[in-house]
Design a protein around this motif. Structure first.
Motif, PDB file in Angstrom:
ATOM      1  N   ILE A 124      80.713  15.107 -57.509  1.00 58.66           N
ATOM      2  CA  ILE A 124      80.475  16.490 -57.105  1.00 58.66           C
ATOM      3  C   ILE A 124      79.479  16.542 -55.954  1.00 58.66           C
ATOM      4  N   MET A 125      78.442  15.708 -55.998  1.00 61.49           N
ATOM      5  CA  MET A 125      77.460  15.658 -54.913  1.00 61.49           C
ATOM      6  C   MET A 125      78.130  15.285 -53.595  1.00 61.49           C
ATOM      7  N   ILE A 126      79.005  14.280 -53.631  1.00 59.46           N
ATOM      8  CA  ILE A 126      79.707  13.859 -52.423  1.00 59.46           C
ATOM      9  C   ILE A 126      80.614  14.973 -51.898  1.00 59.46           C
ATOM     10  N   MET A 127      81.329  15.652 -52.826  1.00 59.09           N
ATOM     11  CA  MET A 127      82.213  16.742 -52.422  1.00 59.09           C
ATOM     12  C   MET A 127      81.433  17.887 -51.797  1.00 59.09           C
ATOM     13  N   LYS A 128      80.295  18.246 -52.398  1.00 62.45           N
ATOM     14  CA  LYS A 128      79.471  19.321 -51.864  1.00 62.45           C
ATOM     15  C   LYS A 128      78.913  18.949 -50.490  1.00 62.45           C
ATOM     16  N   TYR A 129      78.517  17.698 -50.340  1.00 59.87           N
ATOM     17  CA  TYR A 129      77.976  17.244 -49.059  1.00 59.87           C
ATOM     18  C   TYR A 129      79.035  17.326 -47.960  1.00 59.87           C
ATOM     19  N   ARG A 130      80.245  16.851 -48.281  1.00 60.04           N
ATOM     20  CA  ARG A 130      81.316  16.890 -47.289  1.00 60.04           C
ATOM     21  C   ARG A 130      81.702  18.319 -46.939  1.00 60.04           C
ATOM     22  N   ALA A 131      81.693  19.195 -47.952  1.00 59.01           N
ATOM     23  CA  ALA A 131      82.027  20.617 -47.697  1.00 59.01           C
ATOM     24  C   ALA A 131      80.986  21.254 -46.795  1.00 59.01           C
TER      25      ALA A 131
END
Length: 206
Positions: A192-199
């Motif tokens: 989730i952290m990676i997804m939020k960062y990419r978003a």
């Protein structure tokens, strides 16, 4: 016909990516914690959930005009529990013993899975049978994808294998915490952290 294709495409995209039940909505966390110790268990659990969601959503969409509002929730529970029972019996009859023994106690929990009831209440009870089935399929595949990703990561790092195929023979390289309960939350949080960062990066570059 074109409008139908667009709506189907949008439903599939929402269920699998934009509104993924695991990574975006953070639903179905009980099976996430319990069955993602291996990729095969995760995939089978996800597919069982998908089958129940599709059958229940189709049935409720078909019967929505005959279901009294006073007994709506009770009716939903009976319909979902009926399909869960069918899936459980099929698992007991045809699934390999190891998988059935591992998932046997968790299959009945699909009957109270929040993602199943969320889609029934939000979508299936208000839309035609076809689109309700597509929505259920998309959300079920989203659940399956989420469980598989977590199960694969945990199995690789925790047991050094994937689908039972050994990848890391040296047991000293295995991270046992990954196949324990905290491993599921650590893995989910990292994804989730990676997804939020990419978003956030995409929004910043837009």
């Amino acid at each position: 016909m074109k409008n139908v294709q667009i709506q189907v495409s949008q439903l599939m995209k929402n269920g699998i990516i934009k509104e993924n039940p695991i990574f975006v909505q953070l639903l179905a966390l009980c099976p996430l914690l319990a069955v993602t110790t291996s990729a095969i268990n995760a995939v089978v659990m996800g597919l069982c959930t998908t089958v129940v969601m599709m059958c229940a959503s189709g049935a409720i969409s078909f019967l929505k005009r005959t279901i009294s509002p006073q007994v709506r929730i009770a009716t939903f529970i009976v319909i979902v529990a009926s399909f869960v029972t069918v899936v459980q019996l099929l698992m007991a009859a045809f699934a390999p013993p190891d998988i059935n023994n591992m998932l046997g106690i968790f299959i009945p929990l699909i009957a109270v899975n929040c993602i199943v009831f969320a889609r029934i209440e939000i979508f299936a009870s208000k839309n035609p049978v076809f689109f309700s089935g597509v929505d259920a399929l998309a959300m079920g595949l989203g659940v399956t994808l989420g469980l598989f990703v977590l199960g694969a990561i945990r199995e690789i790092f925790g047991a050094g294998s994937i689908f039972g195929i050994e990848l890391i023979a040296d047991s000293s390289m295995h991270m046992l915490i990954m196949i324990m309960a905290p491993g599921a939350f650590f893995t989910l949080g990292t994804i989730i952290m990676i997804m939020k960062y990419r978003a956030s990066k995409r929004r910043a570059n837009a």
